[in-house]
Design a protein around this motif. Structure first.
Motif, mmCIF file in Angstrom:
data_model
loop_
_atom_site.group_PDB
_atom_site.id
_atom_site.type_symbol
_atom_site.label_atom_id
_atom_site.label_comp_id
_atom_site.label_asym_id
_atom_site.label_seq_id
_atom_site.Cartn_x
_atom_site.Cartn_y
_atom_site.Cartn_z
ATOM 1 N N CYS A 1 0.825 -1.207 0.000
ATOM 2 C CA CYS A 1 0.000 0.000 0.000
ATOM 3 C C CYS A 1 0.863 1.263 0.000
ATOM 4 O O CYS A 1 1.692 1.450 0.900
ATOM 5 C CB CYS A 1 -0.902 0.001 1.228
ATOM 6 N N PRO A 2 0.696 2.149 -0.976
ATOM 7 C CA PRO A 2 1.524 3.359 -1.022
ATOM 8 C C PRO A 2 1.309 4.293 0.165
ATOM 9 O O PRO A 2 2.241 4.969 0.605
ATOM 10 C CB PRO A 2 1.118 4.020 -2.345
ATOM 11 N N GLN A 3 0.080 4.330 0.703
ATOM 12 C CA GLN A 3 -0.175 5.194 1.861
ATOM 13 C C GLN A 3 0.587 4.704 3.085
ATOM 14 O O GLN A 3 1.260 5.475 3.782
ATOM 15 C CB GLN A 3 -1.681 5.247 2.152
ATOM 16 N N LEU A 4 0.484 3.400 3.370
ATOM 17 C CA LEU A 4 1.210 2.854 4.514
ATOM 18 C C LEU A 4 2.717 2.944 4.291
ATOM 19 O O LEU A 4 3.482 3.155 5.236
ATOM 20 C CB LEU A 4 0.794 1.401 4.756
ATOM 21 N N SER A 5 3.136 2.791 3.037
ATOM 22 C CA SER A 5 4.564 2.902 2.733
ATOM 23 C C SER A 5 5.066 4.316 2.987
ATOM 24 O O SER A 5 6.150 4.513 3.554
ATOM 25 C CB SER A 5 4.815 2.499 1.276
ATOM 26 N N SER A 6 4.276 5.320 2.598
ATOM 27 C CA SER A 6 4.706 6.708 2.796
ATOM 28 C C SER A 6 4.801 7.061 4.275
ATOM 29 O O SER A 6 5.598 7.899 4.667
ATOM 30 C CB SER A 6 3.737 7.661 2.089
ATOM 31 N N ARG A 7 3.985 6.420 5.087
ATOM 32 C CA ARG A 7 4.023 6.672 6.528
ATOM 33 C C ARG A 7 4.952 5.707 7.258
ATOM 34 O O ARG A 7 5.078 5.770 8.484
ATOM 35 C CB ARG A 7 2.608 6.582 7.109
ATOM 36 N N GLU A 8 5.573 4.804 6.501
ATOM 37 C CA GLU A 8 6.571 3.879 7.049
ATOM 38 C C GLU A 8 6.015 3.070 8.217
ATOM 39 O O GLU A 8 6.692 2.858 9.219
ATOM 40 C CB GLU A 8 7.825 4.645 7.473
ATOM 41 N N LEU A 9 4.787 2.596 8.055
ATOM 42 C CA LEU A 9 4.198 1.791 9.120
ATOM 43 C C LEU A 9 4.880 0.433 9.228
ATOM 44 O O LEU A 9 5.186 -0.038 10.328
ATOM 45 C CB LEU A 9 2.697 1.585 8.876
ATOM 46 N N LEU A 10 5.101 -0.218 8.094
ATOM 47 C CA LEU A 10 5.723 -1.540 8.095
ATOM 48 C C LEU A 10 7.234 -1.373 8.056
ATOM 49 O O LEU A 10 7.792 -0.870 7.084
ATOM 50 C CB LEU A 10 5.239 -2.349 6.890
ATOM 51 N N ARG A 11 7.888 -1.795 9.104
ATOM 52 C CA ARG A 11 9.330 -1.579 9.210
ATOM 53 C C ARG A 11 10.056 -2.918 9.238
ATOM 54 O O ARG A 11 9.489 -3.944 9.639
ATOM 55 C CB ARG A 11 9.657 -0.778 10.469
ATOM 56 N N PRO A 12 11.313 -2.937 8.818
ATOM 57 C CA PRO A 12 12.062 -4.197 8.816
ATOM 58 C C PRO A 12 12.330 -4.691 10.231
ATOM 59 O O PRO A 12 12.511 -3.910 11.163
ATOM 60 C CB PRO A 12 13.360 -3.830 8.104
ATOM 61 N N ALA A 13 12.303 -6.002 10.386
ATOM 62 C CA ALA A 13 12.589 -6.623 11.674
ATOM 63 C C ALA A 13 13.369 -7.897 11.431
ATOM 64 O O ALA A 13 13.255 -8.517 10.376
ATOM 65 C CB ALA A 13 11.295 -6.928 12.427
ATOM 66 N N GLY A 14 14.180 -8.264 12.407
ATOM 67 C CA GLY A 14 14.960 -9.482 12.316
ATOM 68 C C GLY A 14 14.360 -10.586 13.158
ATOM 69 O O GLY A 14 13.668 -10.332 14.137
ATOM 70 N N GLY A 15 14.600 -11.812 12.739
ATOM 71 C CA GLY A 15 14.086 -12.951 13.468
ATOM 72 C C GLY A 15 15.146 -14.008 13.665
ATOM 73 O O GLY A 15 16.307 -13.826 13.274
ATOM 74 N N PRO A 16 14.792 -15.138 14.274
ATOM 75 C CA PRO A 16 15.748 -16.213 14.512
ATOM 76 C C PRO A 16 16.381 -16.697 13.213
ATOM 77 O O PRO A 16 15.742 -16.719 12.154
ATOM 78 C CB PRO A 16 14.875 -17.304 15.152
ATOM 79 N N GLY A 17 17.646 -17.056 13.309
ATOM 80 C CA GLY A 17 18.343 -17.599 12.148
ATOM 81 C C GLY A 17 18.612 -16.580 11.065
ATOM 82 O O GLY A 17 18.821 -16.950 9.901
ATOM 83 N N GLY A 18 18.603 -15.304 11.405
ATOM 84 C CA GLY A 18 18.877 -14.276 10.415
ATOM 85 C C GLY A 18 17.705 -13.942 9.518
ATOM 86 O O GLY A 18 17.865 -13.258 8.504
ATOM 87 N N ALA A 19 16.495 -14.415 9.863
ATOM 88 C CA ALA A 19 15.322 -14.129 9.048
ATOM 89 C C ALA A 19 15.033 -12.634 9.046
ATOM 90 O O ALA A 19 15.305 -11.929 10.020
ATOM 91 C CB ALA A 19 14.112 -14.893 9.585
ATOM 92 N N SER A 20 14.511 -12.151 7.933
ATOM 93 C CA SER A 20 14.160 -10.739 7.804
ATOM 94 C C SER A 20 12.716 -10.636 7.323
ATOM 95 O O SER A 20 12.316 -11.338 6.392
ATOM 96 C CB SER A 20 15.093 -10.037 6.824
ATOM 97 N N PHE A 21 11.933 -9.780 7.962
ATOM 98 C CA PHE A 21 10.547 -9.594 7.573
ATOM 99 C C PHE A 21 10.125 -8.202 8.013
ATOM 100 O O PHE A 21 10.921 -7.451 8.588
ATOM 101 C CB PHE A 21 9.638 -10.669 8.191
ATOM 102 N N ARG A 22 8.891 -7.828 7.708
ATOM 103 C CA ARG A 22 8.370 -6.522 8.103
ATOM 104 C C ARG A 22 7.231 -6.684 9.097
ATOM 105 O O ARG A 22 6.381 -7.553 8.943
ATOM 106 C CB ARG A 22 7.890 -5.751 6.873
ATOM 107 N N LEU A 23 7.231 -5.810 10.086
ATOM 108 C CA LEU A 23 6.198 -5.810 11.121
ATOM 109 C C LEU A 23 5.595 -4.415 11.231
ATOM 110 O O LEU A 23 6.289 -3.417 10.985
ATOM 111 C CB LEU A 23 6.778 -6.201 12.475
ATOM 112 N N PRO A 24 4.319 -4.309 11.621
ATOM 113 C CA PRO A 24 3.736 -2.988 11.837
ATOM 114 C C PRO A 24 4.425 -2.262 12.990
ATOM 115 O O PRO A 24 4.723 -2.858 14.027
ATOM 116 C CB PRO A 24 2.271 -3.295 12.179
ATOM 117 N N GLY A 25 4.667 -0.982 12.788
ATOM 118 C CA GLY A 25 5.210 -0.146 13.847
ATOM 119 C C GLY A 25 4.089 0.477 14.659
ATOM 120 O O GLY A 25 2.993 -0.067 14.771
ATOM 121 N N ARG A 26 4.342 1.652 15.198
ATOM 122 C CA ARG A 26 3.317 2.284 16.026
ATOM 123 C C ARG A 26 2.249 2.933 15.139
ATOM 124 O O ARG A 26 2.558 3.504 14.095
ATOM 125 C CB ARG A 26 3.944 3.316 16.947
#
Length: 378
Positions: free
Chosen positions: A315-340
């Protein structure tokens, strides 16, 4: 000398109080999570975020350090070093967190204790165990979802817990401020069912003032407001039963027959139902939901995209507000999680530390930081 950050101790298992504490971390608080010796069961729950098991835990525990399985005296010492303690202090909540009720009674932070539980801490239901679905049902909201001739429809997962968490974070900030001003510890009791029930205000007001029990949506209303497009659904505000004319829809769809006078009232559309549906619905299949949304917007008509979860991630709106931010997980996994879900001074979510990889991984660090270097490890 730099003032220390406000401190919160999260002694919960599950989503509700943990999400409240996560929102405090989003505000810059120093948040420590305490898990039972075997770990929070939420770690094993499968969800989309996090690439499988542990996604829900990763979401609600970002920004926290972790201690696990502390004896009662050590846990009460950490609580005394905190400004706020958050948890589910109902009997089922304490049992899930592995906390003896006597230990819970001895938790005495500097400013406030906040409980986020399904039914609150007062009888008759304080001791009831409950799933999120149970709370949704008890809130009355479940009854109002779905179609009128079908059973009630469940809300999205964890809605009761997440809304309870929002209420818990608000209560924590307010109670902490009051505790700081008065010098007396404040006790906030948040019931998830009440957080959900407050959203039923329109149905409650109908019942109080007119004795009416709110009914679920009629099938025709759902079918002709959420209209199938070529690739999904688009929300069309005029729909079939709204009290508005069809002239604009006739122009939008390129179907001049919809401008006939017999279709210009909700009653007329109902009286000519089969003919109306045959003219109204098929044209939407010719374009994507995005294309219909853009065409309607250009004509100043009320349409909306019905976004899927995949759409949200693009979603361009959520992207512009940077809601979904990168996060790290076990084993070096990388994904995006909602921020505040808010901005402070125009800024988006900070990059918080990942959720604790293992129960108790920060125990030595937290004990030294909050209780002093002289305190030995576990």
């Amino acid at each position: 000398m730099t003032a220390r950050r406000p401190r919160a101790l999260d002694v919960s298992c599950g989503v509700g109080a943990a999400y409240a504490a996560k929102l405090l971390a989003e505000l810059g608080w120093d948040v420590v999570k305490h898990e039972p010796a075997g770990g929070d069961p939420l770690r094993a729950r499968v969800s989309r975020w996090g690439g499988g098991a542990g996604g829900a835990f990763a979401f609600v525990n970002q920004g926290k350090r972790d201690v696990a399985g502390l004896p009662g005296d050590r846990l009460t010492a950490l609580a005394a070093a905190a400004d706020v303690v958050l948890g589910d202090f109902s009997p089922p909540g304490l049992a899930a967190a592995g906390i003896d009720p006597r230990t819970a009674d001895a938790l005495a932070p500097g400013q406030a204790v906040v409980s986020v539980s399904p039914f609150g801490l007062t009888p008759p239901r304080a001791s009831w165990a409950a799933s999120d679905f149970t709370v949704q049902a008890a809130s009355g909201l479940l009854y109002m979802t779905g179609e009128w001739d079908q059973p009630p429809l469940q809300l999205a997962p964890d809605q009761a817990a997440l809304l309870g968490g929002v209420a818990g974070a608000s209560a924590a900030v307010l109670a902490a401020g009051l505790g700081r001003r008065t010098g007396a510890v404040q006790y906030a009791d948040v019931a998830m069912v009440e957080a959900l029930t407050s959203f039923a205000y329109s149905a409650v007001s109908q019942y109080v003032h007119r004795g009416e029990v709110a009914a679920r949506e009629q099938r025709i209303k759902a079918g002709l407001r959420m209209v199938p497009a070529a690739d999904g659904f688009v929300y069309c505000a005029p729909g079939a039963v709204a009290s508005m004319r069809m002239d604009g829809i006739a122009e939008l769809l390129g179907e001049p027959r919809l401008a006939a006078e017999r279709f210009q009232t909700a009653e007329g559309r109902m009286q000519n139902w089969d003919e109306f549906v045959g003219l109204f619905a098929p044209p939407f299949r010719a374009r994507t939901a995005q294309e219909w949304f853009e065409r309607a917007e250009a004509m100043h008509m009320t349409f909306a995209l019905v976004q899927t979860i995949d759409d949200l991630f693009a979603c361009p709106q959520l992207s512009s507000r940077e809601l979904l931010r990168p996060a790290g997980g076990p084993g070096g996994a990388s994904f995006r999680l909602p921020g505040r879900p808010f901005r402070v001074n125009g800024t988006s979510s900070p990059n918080l530390r990942p959720a604790p990889a293992e129960p108790g991984c920060d125990t030595a660090d937290v004990l030294a930081d909050w209780l002093g270097q002289h305190v030995p490890g576990r």
